[in-house]
Write a protein that holds these residues in place. Sequence first.
Motif, PDB file in Angstrom:
ATOM      1  N   VAL A  39     -68.514  16.609  56.710  1.00  0.00           N
ATOM      2  CA  VAL A  39     -69.251  15.598  57.464  1.00  0.00           C
ATOM      3  C   VAL A  39     -69.924  14.607  56.515  1.00  0.00           C
ATOM      4  CG1 VAL A  39     -71.135  15.210  59.108  1.00  0.00           C
ATOM      5  CG2 VAL A  39     -69.618  17.172  59.404  1.00  0.00           C
ATOM      6  N   LEU A  40     -70.450  15.106  55.393  1.00  0.00           N
ATOM      7  CA  LEU A  40     -71.037  14.205  54.396  1.00  0.00           C
ATOM      8  C   LEU A  40     -70.006  13.185  53.908  1.00  0.00           C
ATOM      9  CD1 LEU A  40     -73.305  16.350  52.016  1.00  0.00           C
ATOM     10  CD2 LEU A  40     -73.991  14.778  53.824  1.00  0.00           C
ATOM     11  N   GLU A  41     -68.789  13.672  53.615  1.00  0.00           N
ATOM     12  CA  GLU A  41     -67.742  12.770  53.144  1.00  0.00           C
ATOM     13  C   GLU A  41     -67.415  11.708  54.186  1.00  0.00           C
ATOM     14  OE1 GLU A  41     -64.453  15.230  52.203  1.00  0.00           O
ATOM     15  OE2 GLU A  41     -65.434  16.238  50.527  1.00  0.00           O
ATOM     16  N   LEU A  42     -67.378  12.120  55.458  1.00  0.00           N
ATOM     17  CA  LEU A  42     -67.010  11.192  56.524  1.00  0.00           C
ATOM     18  C   LEU A  42     -68.112  10.185  56.848  1.00  0.00           C
ATOM     19  CD1 LEU A  42     -65.256  13.743  58.919  1.00  0.00           C
ATOM     20  CD2 LEU A  42     -64.147  12.014  57.491  1.00  0.00           C
ATOM     21  N   THR A  43     -69.341  10.499  56.433  1.00  0.00           N
ATOM     22  CA  THR A  43     -70.442   9.572  56.699  1.00  0.00           C
ATOM     23  C   THR A  43     -70.760   8.694  55.482  1.00  0.00           C
ATOM     24  OG1 THR A  43     -72.027  11.317  56.115  1.00  0.00           O
ATOM     25  CG2 THR A  43     -71.532  11.017  58.453  1.00  0.00           C
ATOM     26  N   SER A  44     -70.024   8.867  54.395  1.00  0.00           N
ATOM     27  CA  SER A  44     -70.294   8.085  53.180  1.00  0.00           C
ATOM     28  C   SER A  44     -69.841   6.629  53.344  1.00  0.00           C
ATOM     29  CB  SER A  44     -69.565   8.700  51.990  1.00  0.00           C
ATOM     30  OG  SER A  44     -70.060  10.009  51.765  1.00  0.00           O
TER      31      SER A  44
END
Length: 473
Positions: free
Chosen positions: A468-473
């Motif tokens: 999720v962190l990667e997708l919100t970057s």
Amino acid sequence: MAAPAKRARVSGRSPLVAPCPSPKAARAPLPLPAGSSGGGEPEGDAVAGFLRWCRRVGLELSPKVTVSRQGTVAGYGMVARESVRAGELLFAVPRSALLSPHTCSISGLLERERDALQSLSGWVPLLLALLHELQAPASPWSPYFALWPELGRLEHPMFWPEEERLRLLKGTGVPEAVEKDLVNIRSEYYSIVLPFMEAHSDLFSPSVRSLELYRQLVALVMAYSFQEPLEEDDDEKEPNSPLMVPAADILNHIANHNANLEYSADYLRMVATQPILEGHEIFNTYGQMANWQLIHMYGFAEPYPNNTDDTADIQMVTVRDAALQGTKDETEKLLLCERWDFLCKQEMVGEEGAFVIGREEVLTEEELATTLKVLCMPAEEFRDYKERAGWGEEETEDSLAITDIPKLQESWKRLLRNSVLLTLQTYATNLKTDQDLLSNKEAYATLSWREQQALQVCYGQKMILHRVLELTS
């Protein structure tokens, strides 16, 4: 010990009543109280005695399957002696062979006292049936009990020292769930179970009037019992009470299972759901269960990445806290609290709820999308939105799939990202530390069973959160 059968909108992290035993459970003969006829048999004798009992009660096993410790992931299991086709019957259990409050030797008493035995869990009648049968001389269930795990060796986290539980499972939600269990078990035992046994002391010897034994049997019911699903048109009814299903509870679990239990009026049938090769183990399923649920209820976790049903939770209050961190002054804080109260009244969020994120989907997509929208929308838009809700006007349903996350508004992504970062801070270790340990086979092998299982739980959750962190970057 409430027992929701499905993933709920507001996750309270309660244990589920679900099928099958824990693969970790060591199935040594159960040390029964004095006066009992079961226990103490060598392994081969225990299996032979159980199979004789199966024939006597009409429990029909296919000649293509066998009960064995050989070729199983752990403990007793069921293995194919010959190749099995999809759809083929593995065994059939007549309802008369089920162990439940209706089939035990004190069924009449339990029925008469049904109102007095009501509890939050709904498990008390079955637990009393087990307590009685375990110490009853010549109980007809003794051959079945002989294949149970040794109760003192159950690996549920409720039996771990509190310090170890908190240290190994910090951030997963399991320690909090266990604490609720222990409080509820103690309350249920002293307020309902013990007074009942003392009132019927001729049926319950002093050897079974023990909080520790009761806690062990709760764990056994949690791990081994089955809950018959309601009919499709009975969704408003209370869930069915748990029951013990001999033979079916021998099967171990993996997410990619190859057998499933089917219910009918007279029999419960275990049917192959895919071809099973000779010598391969037969696996049932507990349902779609994340690793935190597996370790909580059964004392084991599936190694990463095997559990395709794994999930990670973001506590709903964590999203509120992340939003509050972004406010600049007291006025903004008050406005944000007003929005949170609105979401609570709309039953989109709750103080003990969680947003549940899986590998490929957000299981609480409507709740998460609506929460992000309401907390991030401009003040004027929120006033209009709140007014429309007050008039009961229909809103378009908000949804959020994993693949949609990069397409979200920047303010939504920022709030979601900050919520994930706060969630990751609740764990005892970071993702890299876990990865280094898992990739070092020698170091991993030195870990205890509990340390290995806890590591799998934490690592699986962190992998989902980091995606999720990667997708919100």
